[in-house]
Design an enzyme around this catalytic site. Sequence first.
Site, mmCIF file in Angstrom:
data_model
loop_
_atom_site.group_PDB
_atom_site.id
_atom_site.type_symbol
_atom_site.label_atom_id
_atom_site.label_comp_id
_atom_site.label_asym_id
_atom_site.label_seq_id
_atom_site.Cartn_x
_atom_site.Cartn_y
_atom_site.Cartn_z
ATOM 1 N N GLU A 39 -45.390 -23.593 37.464
ATOM 2 C CA GLU A 39 -45.600 -24.918 37.108
ATOM 3 C C GLU A 39 -44.469 -25.620 36.562
ATOM 4 O O GLU A 39 -44.286 -26.954 36.664
ATOM 5 C CB GLU A 39 -46.545 -24.676 35.842
ATOM 6 C CG GLU A 39 -47.187 -26.058 35.458
ATOM 7 C CD GLU A 39 -48.135 -26.061 34.137
ATOM 8 O OE1 GLU A 39 -48.554 -27.017 33.399
ATOM 9 O OE2 GLU A 39 -48.523 -24.747 34.024
ATOM 10 N N SER A 40 -43.330 -25.005 36.264
ATOM 11 C CA SER A 40 -42.072 -25.631 35.739
ATOM 12 C C SER A 40 -41.259 -26.475 37.162
ATOM 13 O O SER A 40 -40.308 -27.145 36.676
ATOM 14 C CB SER A 40 -41.083 -24.753 35.198
ATOM 15 O OG SER A 40 -40.817 -23.649 36.088
#
Length: 255
Positions: A51-52
Amino acid sequence: MPEISPDEYMAVAASQEIGDGETAFIGTGLPMVAAYLAKATHAPRVNLVFESGIIDPAPIELASGVGDYRLAYGSTKIAGTFYALSLLQQGKVDIGFLGTAEIDRYGNLNSTAIGPYRRPKVRLPGSGGANDIASMAKRFVVICRVDRKRFVEKLNYLTTPGFLTGPGAREAAGLPGAGPVRVITDLGILGFDPVTKKMQIEQCFPSITPDRIKENISFEISEAPSIKEAPPPSCEQLHLLRTQIDPDGVYVKHP
């Protein structure tokens, strides 16, 4: 066969959900371990998305979360959260993994609050990218332990859609993803009836009976027509988990 912990059964079962050449959206904990195990065994060409915005890393050691820059080592791209979520929106993510505080018979999830939303007994972390993953990945898998307080008749809050109210509800809501395909627990593997979309018991881990799983779930759950015992992890899988992927037992507790 050596003694095998529930975490090891869960990690191996989760890894088997990943196909070679697929794009997998990965979170912290057991999903991270399962993804590395899949890549080291049957799915060497899987593309891992965090997700980063870190894409397909090859870290030397386990990261503490999706934003830990130990993940940057060996990655093919670092592009930020917007880019990672845009892959979901473009329909490029084959499978996503989610945890949850509550789950109902249709695979809907709550990670927002226990009790009234305005005055909750417990305020949980919230959606993060969970709603995006469940709504737009081609399929998603839930990893959690079986507990009557977790497997509930009615969610305190609907954070993340599974099959919503049953057959046709996802499609009516305009959600492109196929929804949940597995719920991997410490007692066995649950799936969903293709017609009713209700959760069902598909596999039990060794020494676990369907009745034991049912005792730990608050709603009525049926057994799949061909329910069976889950195969144990191979010696190679256990060796990788214990000596290379998570030797310190950060996410996977070893016997």
